[in-house]
Design an enzyme around this catalytic site. Structure first.
Site, PDB file in Angstrom:
ATOM      1  CB  CYS A  58     -12.062 -52.767  28.272  1.00  0.00           C
ATOM      2  SG  CYS A  58     -10.932 -53.017  29.649  1.00  0.00           S
ATOM      3  CB  CYS A  62      -9.549 -46.243  32.006  1.00  0.00           C
ATOM      4  SG  CYS A  62      -8.846 -47.791  32.627  1.00  0.00           S
ATOM      5  CB  CYS A  65     -10.345 -45.952  27.926  1.00  0.00           C
ATOM      6  SG  CYS A  65      -9.848 -47.185  26.710  1.00  0.00           S
ATOM      7  CB  CYS A 102       3.234 -51.312  20.691  1.00  0.00           C
ATOM      8  SG  CYS A 102       2.413 -51.353  22.277  1.00  0.00           S
ATOM      9  CB  CYS A 133       5.855 -53.250  22.713  1.00  0.00           C
ATOM     10  SG  CYS A 133       5.065 -52.404  24.104  1.00  0.00           S
ATOM     11  CB  CYS A 193       6.642 -49.454  27.403  1.00  0.00           C
ATOM     12  SG  CYS A 193       5.863 -48.028  26.611  1.00  0.00           S
ATOM     13  NE  ARG A 265       7.203 -44.773  21.762  1.00  0.00           N
ATOM     14  CZ  ARG A 265       7.330 -45.742  22.654  1.00  0.00           C
ATOM     15  NH1 ARG A 265       6.377 -45.998  23.512  1.00  0.00           N
ATOM     16  NH2 ARG A 265       8.422 -46.484  22.679  1.00  0.00           N
TER      17      ARG A 265
HETATM   18  N1  SAM Z   1      -6.020 -52.456  28.629  1.00  0.00           N
HETATM   19  C1  SAM Z   1      -4.635 -52.275  28.782  1.00  0.00           C
HETATM   20  C2  SAM Z   1      -4.257 -51.299  29.868  1.00  0.00           C
HETATM   21  O1  SAM Z   1      -5.034 -50.456  30.224  1.00  0.00           O
HETATM   22  O2  SAM Z   1      -3.119 -51.384  30.346  1.00  0.00           O
HETATM   23  C3  SAM Z   1      -3.930 -51.908  27.499  1.00  0.00           C
HETATM   24  C4  SAM Z   1      -4.533 -50.920  26.531  1.00  0.00           C
HETATM   25  S1  SAM Z   1      -4.714 -49.248  27.116  1.00  0.00           S
HETATM   26  C5  SAM Z   1      -5.689 -48.566  25.840  1.00  0.00           C
HETATM   27  C6  SAM Z   1      -3.092 -48.559  26.983  1.00  0.00           C
HETATM   28  C7  SAM Z   1      -2.878 -47.157  27.447  1.00  0.00           C
HETATM   29  O3  SAM Z   1      -3.362 -46.242  26.489  1.00  0.00           O
HETATM   30  C8  SAM Z   1      -3.567 -46.704  28.728  1.00  0.00           C
HETATM   31  O4  SAM Z   1      -2.872 -47.109  29.864  1.00  0.00           O
HETATM   32  C9  SAM Z   1      -3.552 -45.210  28.583  1.00  0.00           C
HETATM   33  O5  SAM Z   1      -2.406 -44.667  29.211  1.00  0.00           O
HETATM   34  C10 SAM Z   1      -3.496 -44.984  27.075  1.00  0.00           C
HETATM   35  N2  SAM Z   1      -4.740 -44.368  26.598  1.00  0.00           N
HETATM   36  C11 SAM Z   1      -5.932 -44.967  26.483  1.00  0.00           C
HETATM   37  N3  SAM Z   1      -6.874 -44.111  26.029  1.00  0.00           N
HETATM   38  C12 SAM Z   1      -6.256 -42.917  25.852  1.00  0.00           C
HETATM   39  C13 SAM Z   1      -6.707 -41.632  25.422  1.00  0.00           C
HETATM   40  N4  SAM Z   1      -7.970 -41.409  25.101  1.00  0.00           N
HETATM   41  N5  SAM Z   1      -5.799 -40.633  25.345  1.00  0.00           N
HETATM   42  C14 SAM Z   1      -4.509 -40.858  25.692  1.00  0.00           C
HETATM   43  N6  SAM Z   1      -4.028 -42.057  26.114  1.00  0.00           N
HETATM   44  C15 SAM Z   1      -4.894 -43.074  26.206  1.00  0.00           C
HETATM   45  C1  DTB Z   2       0.663 -45.588  25.432  1.00  0.00           C
HETATM   46  O1  DTB Z   2       1.167 -45.024  26.432  1.00  0.00           O
HETATM   47  N1  DTB Z   2      -0.068 -44.962  24.519  1.00  0.00           N
HETATM   48  C2  DTB Z   2      -0.559 -45.921  23.543  1.00  0.00           C
HETATM   49  C3  DTB Z   2       0.145 -47.233  23.961  1.00  0.00           C
HETATM   50  N2  DTB Z   2       0.782 -46.868  25.169  1.00  0.00           N
HETATM   51  C4  DTB Z   2      -0.621 -48.469  24.067  1.00  0.00           C
HETATM   52  C5  DTB Z   2      -2.025 -45.953  23.445  1.00  0.00           C
HETATM   53  C6  DTB Z   2      -2.618 -44.603  23.100  1.00  0.00           C
HETATM   54  C7  DTB Z   2      -4.067 -44.775  22.929  1.00  0.00           C
HETATM   55  C8  DTB Z   2      -4.733 -43.503  22.502  1.00  0.00           C
HETATM   56  C9  DTB Z   2      -6.205 -43.631  22.381  1.00  0.00           C
HETATM   57  C10 DTB Z   2      -6.673 -44.614  21.357  1.00  0.00           C
HETATM   58  O2  DTB Z   2      -6.166 -44.627  20.207  1.00  0.00           O
HETATM   59  O3  DTB Z   2      -7.605 -45.362  21.673  1.00  0.00           O
HETATM   60 FE1  SF4 Z   3      -9.609 -51.173  29.393  1.00  0.00          FE
HETATM   61 FE2  SF4 Z   3      -9.131 -48.859  28.193  1.00  0.00          FE
HETATM   62 FE3  SF4 Z   3      -8.714 -49.097  30.802  1.00  0.00          FE
HETATM   63 FE4  SF4 Z   3      -7.080 -50.404  29.065  1.00  0.00          FE
HETATM   64  S1  SF4 Z   3      -7.282 -48.199  29.281  1.00  0.00           S
HETATM   65  S2  SF4 Z   3      -8.000 -51.214  30.940  1.00  0.00           S
HETATM   66  S3  SF4 Z   3      -8.566 -50.868  27.443  1.00  0.00           S
HETATM   67  S4  SF4 Z   3     -10.723 -49.249  29.764  1.00  0.00           S
END
Ligand code: SAM
Ligand code: DTB
Ligand code: SF4
Length: 333
Positions: A58, A62, A65, A102, A133, A193, A265
């Site tokens: 990506c 963030c 992530c 989702c 979702c 959500c 949730r």
């Molecule tokens: N790329 C899209 C976005 O950022 O909206 C969708 C996927 S992103 C992985 C979805 C959500 O997962 C993020 O907005 C974040 O709140 C959550 N998330 C991602 N990595 C995480 C982590 N290591 N621990 C907890 N929540 C996480």
């Molecule tokens: C949300 O708030 N939590 C989910 C879903 N929406 C997409 C994602 C959690 C991701 C946790 C880290 C991972 O598994 O990469």
């Molecule tokens: Fe990309 Fe992860 Fe950020 Fe979603 S949360 S925009 S997958 S870097």
């Protein structure tokens, strides 16, 4: 104690929300329980299941992530899955008792070239009798309408933290970009959500700020995911001090009070929690879990552990079967 349903409010001040956070924990839990009992008398725990349909690589940065191309996290990137493979996972989720499926993609924004395939996935999952979702990053004008027409129920797009702290976590987009996509979904009739992540080094005032921002969205997001950071080695936030179960429960209880008609949730982070910690969060008013042994890229408790947890607590799974007493906007007679 009254059993009258509590109507959502859109005029919460930061001070009022901060005052809830400052209550002694038992008093806060009692207030949250009153709301839960009045608005969600069945008290069941809804099951959602996640699938990463496009993993890694990506362009966003963030700081939490595993999927950002900016950090060396050891994750293998993969391309968009085939519809049949997604459908097989959705059927498995349904067999596991999930109500909502989702699908998440590691994209900055949805490209028009990927829309037809994503729409096919949504329609196929919907046809299985699951709520749908997706979380695909930012949306352009007109895209949410196409997702809705394909059968989309919810769009996940988190504000993650307060407006002030956001820039410390992500630099490649703004808070207002997030709000714009949320607005596009709402205008297309897609439910929201939208929640955040705790344990990213933020102060209590940032948790107040996040909940305050969410409380201004009218109607409130129908689902509010509260994630505890899953620390990922190689990311800037990988060595953050974990949030305690008490602090997580406190934020959940405040969310239950401020978003009386929304699903709250307990999302990422359960893998690193004890049974007692999760029990506290359920007592605080969480009424939905992500189930299945994987979230998007990280681990989640096994089904057998979750069965044992609810059994121990004498609680039941399920979607709500009673008529909602309140909608996002008003008390329904
Ligand atoms: N790329 C899209 C976005 O950022 O909206 C969708 C996927 S992103 C992985 C979805 C959500 O997962 C993020 O907005 C974040 O709140 C959550 N998330 C991602 N990595 C995480 C982590 N290591 N621990 C907890 N929540 C996480
Ligand atoms: C949300 O708030 N939590 C989910 C879903 N929406 C997409 C994602 C959690 C991701 C946790 C880290 C991972 O598994 O990469
Ligand atoms: Fe990309 Fe992860 Fe950020 Fe979603 S949360 S925009 S997958 S870097």
């Amino acid at each position: 104690m009254t059993n009258a349903a509590v109507a959502p409010r859109f005029d919460w001040t930061r001070e009022e929300i901060a005052a809830l956070f400052d209550l002694p924990l038992p008093d806060l839990l009692l207030r949250a329980l009153e709301v839960r009992r009045a608005n969600w008398p069945e008290g069941r725990i809804q099951k959602s299941q996640l699938l990463s349909i496009k993993t890694g690589g990506c362009p966003e940065d963030c700081g939490y992530c595993s999927q950002s191309a900016h950090f060396k996290t050891g994750l293998n990137a993969s391309k968009l899955m085939d519809v049949d493979a997604v459908l097989a996972e959705a059927r498995q989720a349904k067999a596991n008792g999930a109500d909502r499926f989702c699908m998440g993609a590691a994209w900055r924004s949805l490209k028009d070239r990927d829309l037809p395939k994503v729409c096919e996935m949504i329609s196929a999952v919907k046809a299985e009798g699951l709520e749908t979702c997706v979380t695909l990053g930012m949306l352009e004008e007109g895209q949410a309408e196409k997702l809705k027409a394909a059968g989309l129920d919810y769009y996940n797009h988190n504000l993650d933290t307060s407006r002030e702290y956001y820039g410390k976590v992500t630099s490649t987009r703004t808070y207002d970009d997030r709000l714009e996509t949320l607005d596009r979904c709402r205008k297309a009739g897609v439910s929201l959500c939208c929640g955040g992540i705790l344990g990213m080094g933020e102060q209590r005032s940032d948790r107040v700020g996040l909940i305050h921002e969410l409380s201004k969205i009218k109607p409130h997001p129908e689902s509010v995911p509260i994630n505890a950071l899953m620390p990922i080695e190689g990311t800037p936030l990988g060595k953050s001090e974990p949030i305690s179960a008490v602090d997580l429960a406190r934020a959940i209880a405040v969310s239950r009070i401020v978003f009386p008609a929304s699903w709250i949730r307990l999302s990422a982070g359960r893998e690193n929690m004890t049974e007692e910690g999760q029990a506290l969060c359920l007592a605080a008013g969480a009424n939905s879990f992500f189930v299945g042994s994987k979230l998007l890229t990280t681990a989640n408790p096994e089904a057998s552990e979750d069965e044992k947890l609810l059994d121990t607590l004498g609680m039941e799974w399920g979607p709500r079967t009673d008529k909602p007493q309140v909608s996002g906007e008003k008390v329904v007679a």
